[in-house]
Scaffold this motif. Structure first.
Motif, PDB file in Angstrom:
ATOM      1  N   LYS A 139      32.243 -33.718  -5.538  1.00 44.08           N
ATOM      2  CA  LYS A 139      31.318 -34.718  -4.983  1.00 44.08           C
ATOM      3  C   LYS A 139      31.857 -35.312  -3.686  1.00 44.08           C
ATOM      4  O   LYS A 139      31.101 -35.559  -2.743  1.00 44.08           O
ATOM      5  CB  LYS A 139      31.057 -35.818  -6.009  1.00 44.08           C
ATOM      6  N   ARG A 140      33.151 -35.552  -3.629  1.00 51.47           N
ATOM      7  CA  ARG A 140      33.762 -36.108  -2.415  1.00 51.47           C
ATOM      8  C   ARG A 140      33.581 -35.139  -1.239  1.00 51.47           C
ATOM      9  O   ARG A 140      33.217 -35.538  -0.134  1.00 51.47           O
ATOM     10  CB  ARG A 140      35.242 -36.379  -2.668  1.00 51.47           C
ATOM     11  N   ILE A 141      33.801 -33.848  -1.501  1.00 53.93           N
ATOM     12  CA  ILE A 141      33.646 -32.851  -0.433  1.00 53.93           C
ATOM     13  C   ILE A 141      32.182 -32.714  -0.035  1.00 53.93           C
ATOM     14  O   ILE A 141      31.861 -32.666   1.157  1.00 53.93           O
ATOM     15  CB  ILE A 141      34.250 -31.501  -0.860  1.00 53.93           C
ATOM     16  N   GLU A 142      31.287 -32.654  -1.012  1.00 50.49           N
ATOM     17  CA  GLU A 142      29.860 -32.535  -0.689  1.00 50.49           C
ATOM     18  C   GLU A 142      29.397 -33.715   0.159  1.00 50.49           C
ATOM     19  O   GLU A 142      28.634 -33.531   1.111  1.00 50.49           O
ATOM     20  CB  GLU A 142      29.041 -32.434  -1.978  1.00 50.49           C
ATOM     21  N   GLY A 143      29.867 -34.916  -0.150  1.00 53.48           N
ATOM     22  CA  GLY A 143      29.518 -36.080   0.649  1.00 53.48           C
ATOM     23  C   GLY A 143      30.071 -35.978   2.069  1.00 53.48           C
ATOM     24  O   GLY A 143      29.397 -36.337   3.032  1.00 53.48           O
ATOM     25  N   PHE A 144      31.285 -35.468   2.184  1.00 51.41           N
ATOM     26  CA  PHE A 144      31.931 -35.355   3.497  1.00 51.41           C
ATOM     27  C   PHE A 144      31.236 -34.319   4.380  1.00 51.41           C
ATOM     28  O   PHE A 144      30.988 -34.569   5.561  1.00 51.41           O
ATOM     29  CB  PHE A 144      33.407 -34.992   3.319  1.00 51.41           C
ATOM     30  N   VAL A 145      30.912 -33.130   3.829  1.00 48.72           N
ATOM     31  CA  VAL A 145      30.315 -32.063   4.639  1.00 48.72           C
ATOM     32  C   VAL A 145      28.791 -32.156   4.699  1.00 48.72           C
ATOM     33  O   VAL A 145      28.161 -31.462   5.490  1.00 48.72           O
ATOM     34  CB  VAL A 145      30.747 -30.644   4.161  1.00 48.72           C
ATOM     35  N   GLY A 146      28.191 -33.001   3.844  1.00 43.51           N
ATOM     36  CA  GLY A 146      26.744 -33.181   3.869  1.00 43.51           C
ATOM     37  C   GLY A 146      25.954 -32.037   3.275  1.00 43.51           C
ATOM     38  O   GLY A 146      24.784 -31.861   3.618  1.00 43.51           O
ATOM     39  N   GLN A 147      26.565 -31.263   2.394  1.00 43.70           N
ATOM     40  CA  GLN A 147      25.888 -30.129   1.752  1.00 43.70           C
ATOM     41  C   GLN A 147      26.292 -30.044   0.289  1.00 43.70           C
ATOM     42  O   GLN A 147      27.425 -30.373  -0.064  1.00 43.70           O
ATOM     43  CB  GLN A 147      26.253 -28.802   2.429  1.00 43.70           C
ATOM     44  N   LYS A 148      25.389 -29.575  -0.541  1.00 43.37           N
ATOM     45  CA  LYS A 148      25.697 -29.301  -1.940  1.00 43.37           C
ATOM     46  C   LYS A 148      26.322 -27.913  -2.001  1.00 43.37           C
ATOM     47  O   LYS A 148      25.767 -26.955  -1.481  1.00 43.37           O
ATOM     48  CB  LYS A 148      24.428 -29.359  -2.781  1.00 43.37           C
ATOM     49  N   ALA A 168      39.827 -28.251   7.095  1.00 39.81           N
ATOM     50  CA  ALA A 168      39.257 -27.140   7.866  1.00 39.81           C
ATOM     51  C   ALA A 168      37.939 -27.557   8.518  1.00 39.81           C
ATOM     52  O   ALA A 168      37.673 -27.229   9.679  1.00 39.81           O
ATOM     53  CB  ALA A 168      39.056 -25.927   6.959  1.00 39.81           C
ATOM     54  N   PHE A 169      37.115 -28.299   7.780  1.00 42.39           N
ATOM     55  CA  PHE A 169      35.845 -28.776   8.334  1.00 42.39           C
ATOM     56  C   PHE A 169      36.099 -29.686   9.534  1.00 42.39           C
ATOM     57  O   PHE A 169      35.421 -29.586  10.555  1.00 42.39           O
ATOM     58  CB  PHE A 169      35.049 -29.512   7.249  1.00 42.39           C
ATOM     59  N   ARG A 170      37.095 -30.574   9.410  1.00 39.30           N
ATOM     60  CA  ARG A 170      37.455 -31.439  10.541  1.00 39.30           C
ATOM     61  C   ARG A 170      37.840 -30.597  11.758  1.00 39.30           C
ATOM     62  O   ARG A 170      37.442 -30.884  12.880  1.00 39.30           O
ATOM     63  CB  ARG A 170      38.630 -32.342  10.167  1.00 39.30           C
ATOM     64  N   GLU A 171      38.650 -29.562  11.510  1.00 44.21           N
ATOM     65  CA  GLU A 171      39.075 -28.693  12.611  1.00 44.21           C
ATOM     66  C   GLU A 171      37.891 -28.004  13.271  1.00 44.21           C
ATOM     67  O   GLU A 171      37.855 -27.822  14.482  1.00 44.21           O
ATOM     68  CB  GLU A 171      40.050 -27.628  12.090  1.00 44.21           C
ATOM     69  N   MET A 172      36.909 -27.601  12.462  1.00 46.36           N
ATOM     70  CA  MET A 172      35.738 -26.912  13.006  1.00 46.36           C
ATOM     71  C   MET A 172      34.863 -27.832  13.851  1.00 46.36           C
ATOM     72  O   MET A 172      34.350 -27.416  14.883  1.00 46.36           O
ATOM     73  CB  MET A 172      34.873 -26.339  11.872  1.00 46.36           C
ATOM     74  N   TYR A 173      34.686 -29.072  13.389  1.00 49.59           N
ATOM     75  CA  TYR A 173      33.666 -29.926  13.990  1.00 49.59           C
ATOM     76  C   TYR A 173      34.129 -31.276  14.527  1.00 49.59           C
ATOM     77  O   TYR A 173      33.430 -31.868  15.339  1.00 49.59           O
ATOM     78  CB  TYR A 173      32.561 -30.209  12.969  1.00 49.59           C
ATOM     79  N   LEU A 174      35.260 -31.800  14.084  1.00 49.56           N
ATOM     80  CA  LEU A 174      35.551 -33.197  14.356  1.00 49.56           C
ATOM     81  C   LEU A 174      36.809 -33.476  15.172  1.00 49.56           C
ATOM     82  O   LEU A 174      37.204 -34.628  15.310  1.00 49.56           O
ATOM     83  CB  LEU A 174      35.652 -33.967  13.018  1.00 49.56           C
ATOM     84  N   THR A 175      37.454 -32.458  15.715  1.00 53.19           N
ATOM     85  CA  THR A 175      38.656 -32.698  16.523  1.00 53.19           C
ATOM     86  C   THR A 175      38.370 -32.402  17.995  1.00 53.19           C
ATOM     87  O   THR A 175      37.353 -31.803  18.339  1.00 53.19           O
ATOM     88  CB  THR A 175      39.834 -31.804  16.069  1.00 53.19           C
TER      89      THR A 175
END
Length: 157
Positions: free
Chosen positions: A17-26, A78-85
């Motif tokens: 649930k924490r990851i789904e909330g962070f990435v915005g996808q189920k 990894a998601f941060r590296e892809m989109y947020l750095t």
């Protein structure tokens, strides 16, 4: 058939649930059930993509222990590296969620661009720039996580 080693710290529903909330996808149900047992596993296998063997090195971690950072071996890192750095490729379309590494600077990702319910699997070459070559950056792998798992094999000896 690939043999997977179970991990010491299984992923929990709260981790998911924490990851789904962070990435915005189920996350896909078959993936969720898999990583609850095998998160962070390093199977050292391959998948055939258009006649070429691609490595499938490691499932990214879903949970973390107290004090651990969410680095590039964790989905959120990894998601941060892809989109947020600052080093992220601003032209990379939204809709990719990394879940595994190939060992050669590429991420296996869920591709939600076509469907939020059943994302396909792609490989993202994160060292390339999307605007310079979308087909080089994003390689289609399989229609689902289950198809990916069923397609993995050990290298010939």
């Amino acid at each position: 058939m690939v043999k997977w080693a179970t991990v010491k710290q299984p992923a929990t529903d709260e981790d998911i649930k924490r990851i789904e909330g962070f990435v915005g996808q189920k996350l896909p149900k078959d993936y969720v059930e898999w990583v609850k047992v095998y998160q962070g596993s390093i199977p050292g296998v391959y998948i055939n993509v258009d006649g070429e063997p691609y490595t499938f090195d490691q499932l990214l971690s879903v949970s973390k222990e107290e004090g651990d950072t969410e680095d590039s071996n964790h989905i959120m890192g990894a998601f941060r590296e892809m989109y947020l750095t600052d080093d992220s490729d601003p032209s990379l379309p939204k809709g990719f969620v990394p879940f595994a590494l190939d060992g050669q600077n590429k991420w296996y990702c869920f591709d939600y661009r076509e469907s939020n319910e059943s994302p396909s699997i792609v490989l993202i070459n994160w060292e390339a720039h999307y605007e310079d070559g979308p087909d080089y950056v994003v390689t289609y792998i399989r229609e689902s996580f289950r198809e990916l798992i069923d397609s993995l094999f050990y290298p010939s000896t």
